[in-house]
Design a protein around this motif. Structure first.
Motif, PDB file in Angstrom:
ATOM      1  N   HIS A  40       1.924  -0.338 -12.107  1.00 38.92           N
ATOM      2  CA  HIS A  40       0.657  -0.704 -11.477  1.00 38.92           C
ATOM      3  C   HIS A  40       0.929  -1.798 -10.439  1.00 38.92           C
ATOM      4  O   HIS A  40       1.462  -2.855 -10.774  1.00 38.92           O
ATOM      5  CB  HIS A  40      -0.331  -1.210 -12.532  1.00 38.92           C
ATOM      6  N   SER A  65      -0.518  -4.261  -7.362  1.00 36.72           N
ATOM      7  CA  SER A  65      -1.706  -4.872  -6.778  1.00 36.72           C
ATOM      8  C   SER A  65      -1.326  -5.766  -5.607  1.00 36.72           C
ATOM      9  O   SER A  65      -0.255  -6.369  -5.591  1.00 36.72           O
ATOM     10  CB  SER A  65      -2.455  -5.706  -7.823  1.00 36.72           C
ATOM     11  N   ARG A  94      -6.201  -2.335  -7.035  1.00 40.19           N
ATOM     12  CA  ARG A  94      -5.228  -2.131  -5.968  1.00 40.19           C
ATOM     13  C   ARG A  94      -5.204  -3.308  -4.989  1.00 40.19           C
ATOM     14  O   ARG A  94      -4.147  -3.665  -4.482  1.00 40.19           O
ATOM     15  CB  ARG A  94      -5.532  -0.811  -5.237  1.00 40.19           C
ATOM     16  N   GLN A 101       2.079   1.675  -3.575  1.00 38.80           N
ATOM     17  CA  GLN A 101       1.011   2.163  -4.446  1.00 38.80           C
ATOM     18  C   GLN A 101       0.920   3.687  -4.406  1.00 38.80           C
ATOM     19  O   GLN A 101       0.720   4.336  -5.441  1.00 38.80           O
ATOM     20  CB  GLN A 101      -0.324   1.535  -4.032  1.00 38.80           C
ATOM     21  N   ILE A 102       1.087   4.251  -3.215  1.00 35.24           N
ATOM     22  CA  ILE A 102       1.058   5.716  -3.090  1.00 35.24           C
ATOM     23  C   ILE A 102       2.287   6.332  -3.747  1.00 35.24           C
ATOM     24  O   ILE A 102       2.198   7.309  -4.495  1.00 35.24           O
ATOM     25  CB  ILE A 102       0.977   6.119  -1.602  1.00 35.24           C
ATOM     26  N   GLU A 103       3.470   5.744  -3.484  1.00 31.02           N
ATOM     27  CA  GLU A 103       4.709   6.271  -4.053  1.00 31.02           C
ATOM     28  C   GLU A 103       4.705   6.231  -5.578  1.00 31.02           C
ATOM     29  O   GLU A 103       5.257   7.124  -6.232  1.00 31.02           O
ATOM     30  CB  GLU A 103       5.907   5.478  -3.527  1.00 31.02           C
ATOM     31  N   GLN A 104       4.109   5.182  -6.155  1.00 37.05           N
ATOM     32  CA  GLN A 104       4.139   5.013  -7.603  1.00 37.05           C
ATOM     33  C   GLN A 104       2.906   5.574  -8.307  1.00 37.05           C
ATOM     34  O   GLN A 104       2.776   5.437  -9.528  1.00 37.05           O
ATOM     35  CB  GLN A 104       4.273   3.518  -7.948  1.00 37.05           C
ATOM     36  N   SER A 105       2.007   6.210  -7.562  1.00 36.22           N
ATOM     37  CA  SER A 105       0.817   6.782  -8.191  1.00 36.22           C
ATOM     38  C   SER A 105       1.249   7.872  -9.177  1.00 36.22           C
ATOM     39  O   SER A 105       2.143   8.663  -8.908  1.00 36.22           O
ATOM     40  CB  SER A 105      -0.120   7.379  -7.130  1.00 36.22           C
ATOM     41  N   GLY A 106       0.637   7.870 -10.326  1.00 34.02           N
ATOM     42  CA  GLY A 106       1.016   8.815 -11.369  1.00 34.02           C
ATOM     43  C   GLY A 106       2.046   8.254 -12.326  1.00 34.02           C
ATOM     44  O   GLY A 106       2.315   8.849 -13.378  1.00 34.02           O
ATOM     45  N   SER A 107       2.652   7.116 -11.979  1.00 30.29           N
ATOM     46  CA  SER A 107       3.609   6.460 -12.864  1.00 30.29           C
ATOM     47  C   SER A 107       2.889   5.385 -13.673  1.00 30.29           C
ATOM     48  O   SER A 107       1.683   5.166 -13.529  1.00 30.29           O
ATOM     49  CB  SER A 107       4.752   5.838 -12.066  1.00 30.29           C
ATOM     50  N   LYS A 165       0.823  -1.215   0.000  1.00 32.95           N
ATOM     51  CA  LYS A 165       0.000   0.000   0.000  1.00 32.95           C
ATOM     52  C   LYS A 165       0.857   1.265   0.000  1.00 32.95           C
ATOM     53  O   LYS A 165       0.489   2.270  -0.612  1.00 32.95           O
ATOM     54  CB  LYS A 165      -0.968  -0.029   1.179  1.00 32.95           C
TER      55      LYS A 165
END
Length: 261
Positions: free
Chosen positions: A177, A179, A226, A168-174, A165
């Motif tokens: 993906h 899961s 996610r 997921q926040i760190e890679q958001s916008g990249s 989790k």
């Protein structure tokens, strides 16, 4: 269009083997990693002869983290680009804490936590930032619920949940993906088949077959979900858990402990 390529750990049996078949059925090339003498060469040959995909394999003990960089170096030298990482390898147990040795718990932590963290880091350094890539970390509902006799296993899966989790926040916008797969019980080994067969009621109804878990997981991963919780009943239990007061959960756990003492 160039085929995707997936790296699957713990690929020679159980859920990992089902992942290999599911990915191959979707025309995805494979890099498989599992222990020596676990049937990996035979599995790779079978997949090559029955699916139109490339299969590369490495027989490797994933508790030996010092070998990971060499594996990625060899993959690079082979001019292979990995698009999907499935961190599936893991070691479970169903025992009282004092019944297992220090060596067992060290192996469990190294396999369930250390290998996932380090392979994920190497994968993120390997992928092309201009293309879509995918990471599936195999957690467990055992990391969400307090389950007697799964104390260290459940804790390692709680770590995987937190770790995933955060990523997921760190890679958001990249284009990466990420899961989290949170399955309940799975019939992955003969000893688990025997144990799961003895279950009754809701406990038995939550048990799934590895091929159906793999299918739902890969579908969810490629759709960018996610968190993937296979099984309608398992998803209901997660929702129910969020509404139960703590003292009721404690009573249920104590009752379970009395039943298995």
């Amino acid at each position: 269009m160039q085929k995707l390529r997936a790296l699957v750990t713990g690929a020679s049996e159980g859920l990992g083997k089902s992942f290999a078949f599911e990915l191959a059925s979707r025309n995805i090339n494979l890099i498989l990693i599992s222990l020596p003498n676990s049937g990996l060469p035979e599995l790779a040959a079978f997949i090559r002869s029955n699916f139109n995909v490339e299969v590369v394999y490495f027989e490797l003990d994933l508790t030996k983290a010092e070998l990971f960089e060499d594996i990625f170096k060899r993959i690079k030298e082979m001019h292979l680009l990995i698009d999907i990482l499935i961190n599936n390898a893991g070691l479970g147990n169903w025992s009282w804490f004092e019944d297992k040795s220090i060596d067992f718990y060290k192996t469990q932590i190294d396999l369930n936590i250390t290998s996932t963290v380090l392979l994920t880091r190497l994968f993120l350094g390997h992928v092309s930032k201009a293309n879509h890539s995918y990471i599936l970390n195999v957690g467990s509902l055992g990391g969400r619920f307090i389950v007697p006799r799964k104390q260290v296993y459940g804790a390692t899966k709680s770590f995987i949940t937190y770790f995933t989790k955060c990523l997921q926040i760190e890679q958001s916008g990249s284009l990466v993906h990420i899961s989290l797969l949170s399955p309940g019980g799975i019939n992955t080994k003969p000893e688990l088949l025997v144990l799961n067969h003895s279950l009754k009621g809701i406990s038995k109804a939550t048990i799934l077959e590895p091929d159906e878990v793999a299918k739902e997981a890969v579908e969810g991963l490629l759709k960018g979900k996610r968190e993937i919780i296979p099984g309608t009943l398992n998803r209901f239990l997660v929702i129910l858990d969020s509404f139960l007061p703590g003292f009721i959960k404690g009573m249920i756990i104590k009752r379970k402990l009395n039943m298995i003492s």
